[in-house]
Design a protein around this motif. Structure first.
Motif, PDB file in Angstrom:
ATOM      1  N   LEU A   1       0.824  -1.207   0.000  1.00  0.00           N
ATOM      2  CA  LEU A   1       0.000   0.000   0.000  1.00  0.00           C
ATOM      3  C   LEU A   1       0.857   1.255   0.000  1.00  0.00           C
ATOM      4  O   LEU A   1       0.578   2.218  -0.711  1.00  0.00           O
ATOM      5  CB  LEU A   1      -0.948  -0.012   1.206  1.00  0.00           C
ATOM      6  N   HIS A   2       1.911   1.255   0.814  1.00  0.00           N
ATOM      7  CA  HIS A   2       2.818   2.394   0.837  1.00  0.00           C
ATOM      8  C   HIS A   2       3.476   2.579  -0.525  1.00  0.00           C
ATOM      9  O   HIS A   2       3.578   3.705  -1.042  1.00  0.00           O
ATOM     10  CB  HIS A   2       3.881   2.185   1.915  1.00  0.00           C
TER      11      HIS A   2
ATOM     12  N   ALA B   1      -4.824  11.654  -8.418  1.00  0.00           N
ATOM     13  CA  ALA B   1      -4.133  10.516  -7.796  1.00  0.00           C
ATOM     14  C   ALA B   1      -4.384  10.504  -6.310  1.00  0.00           C
ATOM     15  O   ALA B   1      -4.516  11.544  -5.673  1.00  0.00           O
ATOM     16  CB  ALA B   1      -2.634  10.611  -8.073  1.00  0.00           C
ATOM     17  N   MET B   2      -4.436   9.328  -5.741  1.00  0.00           N
ATOM     18  CA  MET B   2      -4.613   9.170  -4.296  1.00  0.00           C
ATOM     19  C   MET B   2      -3.304   9.483  -3.588  1.00  0.00           C
ATOM     20  O   MET B   2      -2.281   8.868  -3.844  1.00  0.00           O
ATOM     21  CB  MET B   2      -5.066   7.744  -3.968  1.00  0.00           C
ATOM     22  N   THR B   3      -3.368  10.454  -2.735  1.00  0.00           N
ATOM     23  CA  THR B   3      -2.147  10.865  -2.022  1.00  0.00           C
ATOM     24  C   THR B   3      -2.216  10.596  -0.544  1.00  0.00           C
ATOM     25  O   THR B   3      -1.270  10.872   0.177  1.00  0.00           O
ATOM     26  CB  THR B   3      -1.886  12.359  -2.239  1.00  0.00           C
ATOM     27  N   SER B   4      -3.338  10.072  -0.053  1.00  0.00           N
ATOM     28  CA  SER B   4      -3.433   9.818   1.380  1.00  0.00           C
ATOM     29  C   SER B   4      -2.657   8.568   1.723  1.00  0.00           C
ATOM     30  O   SER B   4      -2.647   7.601   0.972  1.00  0.00           O
ATOM     31  CB  SER B   4      -4.901   9.654   1.799  1.00  0.00           C
ATOM     32  N   GLN B   5      -2.023   8.583   2.847  1.00  0.00           N
ATOM     33  CA  GLN B   5      -1.245   7.443   3.325  1.00  0.00           C
ATOM     34  C   GLN B   5      -2.162   6.424   3.960  1.00  0.00           C
ATOM     35  O   GLN B   5      -3.155   6.792   4.599  1.00  0.00           O
ATOM     36  CB  GLN B   5      -0.198   7.902   4.347  1.00  0.00           C
ATOM     37  N   PRO B   6      -1.873   5.131   3.817  1.00  0.00           N
ATOM     38  CA  PRO B   6      -2.717   4.109   4.464  1.00  0.00           C
ATOM     39  C   PRO B   6      -2.601   4.221   5.963  1.00  0.00           C
ATOM     40  O   PRO B   6      -1.539   4.481   6.502  1.00  0.00           O
ATOM     41  CB  PRO B   6      -2.141   2.785   3.942  1.00  0.00           C
TER      42      PRO B   6
ATOM     43  N   THR C   1       0.928   3.833  -3.181  1.00  0.00           N
ATOM     44  CA  THR C   1       0.577   5.231  -2.958  1.00  0.00           C
ATOM     45  C   THR C   1       1.682   6.156  -3.437  1.00  0.00           C
ATOM     46  O   THR C   1       1.433   7.178  -4.079  1.00  0.00           O
ATOM     47  CB  THR C   1       0.299   5.466  -1.472  1.00  0.00           C
TER      48      THR C   1
ATOM     49  N   ALA D   1       1.796   6.157  -7.330  1.00  0.00           N
ATOM     50  CA  ALA D   1       0.673   6.911  -7.907  1.00  0.00           C
ATOM     51  C   ALA D   1       0.896   8.403  -7.785  1.00  0.00           C
ATOM     52  O   ALA D   1       0.605   9.170  -8.705  1.00  0.00           O
ATOM     53  CB  ALA D   1      -0.637   6.499  -7.226  1.00  0.00           C
ATOM     54  N   ALA D   2       1.412   8.843  -6.653  1.00  0.00           N
ATOM     55  CA  ALA D   2       1.678  10.269  -6.470  1.00  0.00           C
ATOM     56  C   ALA D   2       2.771  10.747  -7.423  1.00  0.00           C
ATOM     57  O   ALA D   2       2.703  11.843  -7.978  1.00  0.00           O
ATOM     58  CB  ALA D   2       2.069  10.536  -5.014  1.00  0.00           C
TER      59      ALA D   2
END
Length: 372
Positions: free
Chosen positions: A304-305, A347-352, A308, A311-312
């Motif tokens: 996931l990290h 793009a999804m920039t939130s951290q899991p 993410t 994608a960023a």
């Protein structure tokens, strides 16, 4: 409306009997109390010199505690340990385990008291009350040692860490110290020793193994031939070879007496394989599943990290698409409404989040040979 507490049937019966019998014992002792004599209840608790006329006391005495402190400890042990084991093994297997781990220690302690009286001619031994949930408590610890042998319990915010396999030995030491105080009788120490030996022997050689539908394990398999549940594994490393040597000699004697059956090559092979573990519930191997779940969670968290971050990075490096002008409307034809321009995907920039957590798993790295 408060949530309903779901307690399996056998565990519920144990808790009810513990409370009722302990209250009955307290009421009888309160009514008969005198300052110059010790009150015994031979028809409820097991007393070697007085209870032979009441054979049911070999069963009832296990669920009789003599003070509030021991009742509270027994209640918490049965509530938590009983629910866990009964759901893991089924009510029938759990009831069988309770019967064996309570009746046999009571019988062996009874015989030990009579033997000590014969050797010393001290009547105190045959008038000692044999009662309490001590054999059940240490049997639960042995069962947990079989189910999750490689897990570590951290106490007092990390000050003290103990593997689950060490708890039976710590418990026996605590019972020995408490038996020197008025809280427990001298029989409690023998109950702890015999409860440990009885429960381990039953789980090691006799308990029926649940068939695992995902493996080729035979349905008639019994016991646990895994090295992690060998008798010497309960002891610290420096004395393991000594304990292993003694336990092997005792095992050979028991085999000669036909009290134990040696593990076959198939049993040992199955215990060492990836598709079999005795420490299981129906449909899976508990210890192996927990280990794999911890590794999967860790790998998923890392992926996931990485996803993410990638994608960023792609969103920052991607060129801005050119703006497309809508065509001019025709002079003779009807006006055509152009479709709205699609916006670029954000793009999804939130951290899991850290809700996945991590499971501590510390497998035993001692490569000692298998000890019976």
């Amino acid at each position: 409306m408060p949530p309903r507490i779901n307690i399996p049937p056998v565990t519920r019966i144990l808790l009810i009997l513990l409370v009722l019998q302990s209250l009955l014992s307290a009421a009888i002792r309160y009514r008969q109390w005198t300052a110059n004599s010790e009150i015994v209840i031979p028809y409820l608790t097991l007393i070697p010199q007085l209870s032979l006329l009441y054979p049911w006391t070999f069963f009832t005495t296990t669920l009789v505690e003599s003070n509030v402190f021991t009742v509270a400890i027994a209640g918490l042990t049965i509530y938590n340990g009983g629910r866990y084991l009964e759901r893991a093994w089924s009510s029938r297997e759990f009831g069988k385990f309770l019967l064996i781990s309570s009746l046999i220690p009571n019988l062996l302690t009874f015989g030990t008291m009579v033997l000590l009286f014969t050797l010393t001619q001290n009547e105190r031994w045959t008038l000692t009350t044999i009662a309490g949930t001590v054999p059940l408590q240490i049997s639960f610890l042995v069962a947990f040692s079989q189910l999750v042998p490689a897990h570590t319990v951290t106490l007092f915010r990390g000050i003290l860490s103990l593997r689950v396999l060490r708890f039976p030995l710590v418990y026996i030491t605590a019972i020995l110290l408490l038996s020197l105080t008025p809280l427990l009788t001298s029989a409690s120490f023998f109950l702890a020793i015999y409860g440990f030996l009885t429960s381990w022997t039953y789980l090691r050689f006799y308990k029926t193994v649940f068939p695992d539908l995902d493996s080729s394990q035979p349905a008639s398999l019994r016991g646990d031939a895994s090295e992690t549940f060998a008798f010497a594994e309960f002891f610290p490393g420096p004395i393991k070879p000594f304990v292993a040597s003694i336990s092997e000699q005792v095992f050979n004697v028991l085999v000669t007496m036909r009290l134990c059956v040696p593990f076959s090559a198939a049993d040992v092979s199955a215990a060492r394989g990836d598709n079999f573990l005795q420490r299981s519930v129906p449909g899976g191997a508990r210890a192996e599943a927990e280990r794999r779940r911890a590794l999967a969670l860790k790998a998923l968290d890392q992926r996931l990290h990485a996803a993410t971050a990638n994608a960023a990075t792609r969103a920052q490096q991607a060129p801005t698409p050119p703006t497309v002008q809508p065509p001019a409307p025709s002079a003779t034809g009807p006006t055509v409404q152009t479709q709205p321009q699609a916006q670029p995907e954000t793009a999804m920039t939130s951290q899991p989040s850290g809700a996945l957590g991590e499971t501590r798993y510390s497998p035993d790295h001692d490569a000692g040979k298998e000890v019976h």
